[in-house]
Design a protein around this motif. Structure first.
Motif, short mmCIF file in Angstrom:
data_model
loop_
_atom_site.label_atom_id
_atom_site.label_comp_id
_atom_site.label_asym_id
_atom_site.label_seq_id
_atom_site.Cartn_x
_atom_site.Cartn_y
_atom_site.Cartn_z
N ALA A 39 0.82 -1.21 0.00
CA ALA A 39 0.00 0.00 0.00
C ALA A 39 0.86 1.26 0.00
CB ALA A 39 -0.93 -0.01 1.21
N ALA A 43 0.25 4.47 -2.45
CA ALA A 43 -0.37 5.57 -1.70
C ALA A 43 -0.07 6.95 -2.29
CB ALA A 43 0.14 5.53 -0.26
N GLU A 52 -8.93 12.83 7.99
CA GLU A 52 -9.24 11.40 8.08
C GLU A 52 -10.08 11.07 9.32
OE1 GLU A 52 -8.76 8.64 6.15
OE2 GLU A 52 -7.99 9.90 4.53
N GLY A 225 -7.71 0.09 -3.19
CA GLY A 225 -7.79 1.50 -3.56
C GLY A 225 -7.12 1.74 -4.90
N VAL A 276 -12.36 3.03 -2.44
CA VAL A 276 -12.35 2.19 -1.24
C VAL A 276 -13.25 1.00 -1.57
CG1 VAL A 276 -12.90 2.04 1.20
CG2 VAL A 276 -12.04 4.20 0.25
N ARG A 317 -5.02 -1.86 1.18
CA ARG A 317 -4.77 -1.35 2.53
C ARG A 317 -5.10 -2.46 3.53
NH1 ARG A 317 -8.68 1.78 0.03
NH2 ARG A 317 -8.14 3.88 -0.66
N ALA A 319 -6.56 -3.72 6.75
CA ALA A 319 -7.48 -3.17 7.74
C ALA A 319 -7.92 -4.22 8.75
CB ALA A 319 -8.71 -2.59 7.05
N ASN A 323 -10.68 -0.91 12.01
CA ASN A 323 -9.86 0.03 11.23
C ASN A 323 -8.72 0.65 12.04
OD1 ASN A 323 -11.45 -0.49 9.03
ND2 ASN A 323 -12.67 1.37 9.22
N TYR A 342 -4.17 0.38 7.77
CA TYR A 342 -5.28 0.79 6.90
C TYR A 342 -4.92 2.02 6.07
CZ TYR A 342 -10.18 1.66 5.54
OH TYR A 342 -11.34 1.87 4.84
N ARG A 343 -5.61 3.16 6.25
CA ARG A 343 -5.40 4.35 5.43
C ARG A 343 -4.30 5.24 5.98
NH1 ARG A 343 -10.19 5.91 2.45
NH2 ARG A 343 -9.72 8.09 2.78
N ASN A 344 -3.68 4.84 7.13
CA ASN A 344 -2.84 5.80 7.85
C ASN A 344 -1.42 5.31 8.10
OD1 ASN A 344 -5.13 7.71 8.31
ND2 ASN A 344 -5.93 5.95 9.43
#
Lengths: 375, 375
Positions: A39, A43, A52, A225, A276, A317, A319, A323, A342-344
Motif C-alpha cells: 500500500a 499511496a 481522516e 484503492g 475504497v 490497505r 485493515a 480500522n 489501513y489508510r494511515n
C-alpha cells in the motif's frame, strides 16, 4: 540489544527497521521488494489526522494526531540520514464540496472536527478559490485544515531504504512462508533465519504467513484503492514564462457524496485517489474506477484534463475489523506486531516505529499505544 | 525485378515489403521498430469503408470499398504465410446513437450511406440490443452495417513481420535521416543503403526525412488519437459457467455528438477509441482524453466498468490536406510514395501494397490509384 527480524518492506517495516538499527539492534528486513511494494508504494502520501477523522473513531483520531506530531522531527532526521528530500510539505489541506448537499455534509464534518478540538476553518467558495485558483468555479465552499500535510510517498520509501542501509540494516529479498517458534522465519525458497525478536509488518501479506494461529491477531482484510499518477503538463509555451503547477496544496473533495483527493508533487505532477473497495486480494486496475477518479477530480480541478496520465494502479490497505492498527506483543514469544494501519500507515510510521523500539527494548509504552496491543 | 527499400515499419510498409518480396524483388525494410510502431500499433483494427464514409469524401469512400474487397484474400494468404490467425472478423458493425439528437444525426448519415449505394440498415433500440445485449437500455437505436469488419491490428503486424521474414525481406532497425538521389538511404547512425527503388511508407515520420523537397508530396499532419485497451474480466465465478465476452461485434456510437468505438477481441478484451486531435507531434496520454473515452464507452456499454484497463496510448495518424492518401511515383527518380493513409491504413494496406507492386514493376495501375499519384 539483539537480533531483530522485520517482516515487511513498506513504510511500517522500513521505519521500524531503521529506528531499531539506530537504537543498536542488529536488524534484518525481509520482504519481496523492500521499498517498492504494498500500500505504501501505491499511496498518495497524505498526512491527514484531521481530514481522516471519521464519525465514531475518536480514539483513532487521537492516535493520528499523535502520529502527526512525530512527523517534523522524523522527516528532518530521515532527510539527513538519506541525503535527499522526501517532499514533506506542510502547506495544509483544503476540503471542498461540489454541490449544496456536499457543502452540508462538510458542515456536519466541520462540527465533528470542532467537537474533537481539531483546527479547521469554514471557507466560502471564493475563499477556497483564493487559496487554490485552479478550483472549479462551480464548487460550494469548503474547510481549510492547516494541520493536514503530505509527503512524496515514493521519495519517502527511497529515503527509508537508503537510511536503513546506511544504518546497517540487512535487506533480504524474499517472501516469508512460516513463522516458527524461537522465533525464526522460513522463506518460500527454503532459507531459514533466526532471531531474538520478530516484528510483523507485512500489511496485507500477513495472512499468507503460516504459524500465526496463536498470535492473537485480528483478521486483516484487504481494502482495495485505485490511485492515478498524473505527470506535469509539457514544457512552457511561448505565452508562459514558466509552467505553473496546478496545485500547491492537497485538495480533498466531496463530489455528489463521493470522496476524492488530489495531492500535488513539487514538479507539477499529482496523485489522485482513492477508491475504497472490499474485493479481496485483487489489484487489477478497473476501467470503472479510473473513470470515477478522473470524473471527480476534473470536476473539482478542471485543469486535470491537460495533465499526462502516467500511471493507474491499485493497492490493498491492510485493515482490522475496527480500522485501528495493532501494535504490541503478540501471543507468540518474541514476536511484536505492527499491523493493520489501513489508510494511515505513512502518517503513523514514525509513532509506530518508536513504539516498536520501546517494545523490543522491553520499555513501557504510552497508554495510547498500550491500547493497541493485539494479545 | 530489383532491389527495393521500403521505409516504414507500420502496416503499409510491411504489406508493401511482403508483396514486393512475393513478387520477386529483393526487399529491405528500414524502420525504428518494424511491426511495433506508429499508428498501426496503437490502432483498433477496424475495416470500415461504410462507417468511415464522411460527407463530402465520396471519392475516398470508393477507395475504401475497393480496399475492403481485397481483405478476405489478403487475410487468408497472410494467415497461411505467417502460420497464425490475425483475428479477422466479418461479423459486422453496429453504430448506435445515445439520445434523440444522436439518433437524428445517424438518420442523416444513413441517408448519405444509401445515396452512395452502401449497405446499411436502420435498427430500433430493441433490435440493437438483440444484436448486442451488452448495450445500454438508454440508447435510441442505430444502424447495422454488415460490411464493416475488424482485425486484431497487433496480430496482423506480427503476422506481417513473420511473413516478411519467411519471404526473404531483410528487416533493418534504424531511422532514415536522408533520401539521396540514386536512390539511396542514409540512416541516422551513418549507415548507407542503395537500391533501385525506394518506397516511402513512413507515416508521420516522413517529414523528418531530408531530401524530399522535390518529391511533390503534400504536407503531412499528425492527427493524434487516444486509444484504450481493456482486458477481459477475471476468471468466471461460481455463478457463471464461463466468461461471456461483453461484445462479439464492433460497436460504434454517437454520444451527445461525440464519436466512440469499441472493437472486441476474441479473448474478451476490447479496444476503445479514438480521439481526433490536431496537436502536432505529441503522443502524451492525457487524462482528459482517457476520461472522455471511458465516459462515452461506458455510456453505450455499461459493462466496460468491470473490465481491466490494460493500456492507454496515443498514436499519430498521418493525414494529407484532403485526408486522402498519396500512392504513386514521386518527383524523385525511383521513389514511390505510399503515404497519408490517415484513419484507413489497415483497411487500405492490401490495396496499397498491390498498387506499389504494380508501380515498381512499371505496370499500369487502376484509375482509382492513378488519381492518388503525388506528382
Amino acid at each position: 540489544m539483539g537480533r531483530v527480524q522485520v517482516v515487511g518492506g513498506g513504510v511500517i517495516g522500513l521505519s521500524c527497521a531503521w529506528e531499531l538499527s539506530r537504537n543498536g539492534h542488529a536488524v534484518t528486513l525481509v520482504a519481496p521488494a523492500p521499498g517498492c511494494e504494498g500500500a505504501s508504494w501505491v499511496a498518495a502520501g497524505m498526512l491527514a489526522p484531521v481530514t481522516e477523522a471519521q464519525f465514531g473513531e475518536s480514539a483513532l483520531t487521537a492516535l493520528l494526531l499523535e502520529g502527526a506530531r512525530r512527523w517534523p522531527a522524523f522527516a528532518a532526521a530521515l532527510e539527513k540520514a538519506a541525503g535527499h528530500p522526501i517532499g514533506y510539505d506542510t502547506t495544509g489541506t483544503l476540503t471542498v464540496g461540489l454541490n449544496a448537499s456536499d457543502r452540508a455534509s462538510l458542515d456536519d464534518l466541520l462540527a465533528y472536527q470542532h467537537s474533537l478540538g481539531l483546527r479547521a476553518e469554514r471557507r466560502s467558495a471564493s475563499e477556497c478559490r483564493a487559496l487554490v485558483p485552479a478550483l472549479s468555479p462551480a464548487l460550494r465552499g469548503g474547510i481549510e485544515v492547516p494541520g493536514d500535510h503530505h509527503v512524496d510517498n515514493r521519495a519517502l520509501l527511497r529515503a527509508l531504504v537508503r537510511a536503513c542501509v546506511a544504518a546497517g540494516v540487512t535487506l533480504v529479498e524474499g517472501t516469508v512462508a512460516t513463522l516458527e517458534p524461537g522465533p525464526g522465519l522460513v522463506l518460500a525458497d527454503g532459507r531459514r533465519l533466526v532471531a531474538d525478536h520478530v516484528v510483523l509488518a507485512a500489511g496485507t501479506g500477513l495472512p499468507a504467513i503460516a504459524g500465526l494461529e496463536h498470535a492473537g491477531l485480528p483478521a486483516l482484510r484487504p481494502v482495495k484503492g485505485h490511485v492515478l499518477r498524473l505527470g506535469p503538463p509539457g514544457p512552457p509555451d511561448r505565452l508562459r514564462a514558466r509552467t505553473v503547477p496546478l496545485l500547491t496544496r492537497t485538495v480533498r473533495g466531496l463530489v455528489r457524496g463521493r470522496s476524492v483527493y488530489l495531492v500535488p508533487r513539487r514538479d507539477g505532477s499529482m496523485v489522485i485517489g482513492a477508491t475504497v473497495e472490499e474485493r479481496g486480494i485483487d489489484v487489477a486496475v478497473q476501467a470503472g474506477a479510473v473513470h470515477e477518479l478522473l470524473c471527480d477530480a476534473r470536476e473539482l480541478v478542471p485543469g486535470v484534463d491537460e495533465l499526462e496520465l502516467v500511471e493507474a494502479a491499485a493497492g490493498l490497505r491492510p485493515a482490522t475489523p475496527d480500522n485501528t492498527p495493532r501494535i504490541g506483543w503478540t501471543g507468540l514469544d518474541g514476536v511484536v506486531a505492527a499491523v493493520g494501519h489501513y489508510r494511515n500507515g505513512i502518517l503513523l510510521a514514525p509513532l509506530t516505529a518508536a513504539a516498536v523500539v520501546d517494545l523490543v527494548g522491553r520499555r513501557p509504552v504510552a497508554p495510547l499505544i498500550e491500547a493497541l496491543a493485539p494479545a
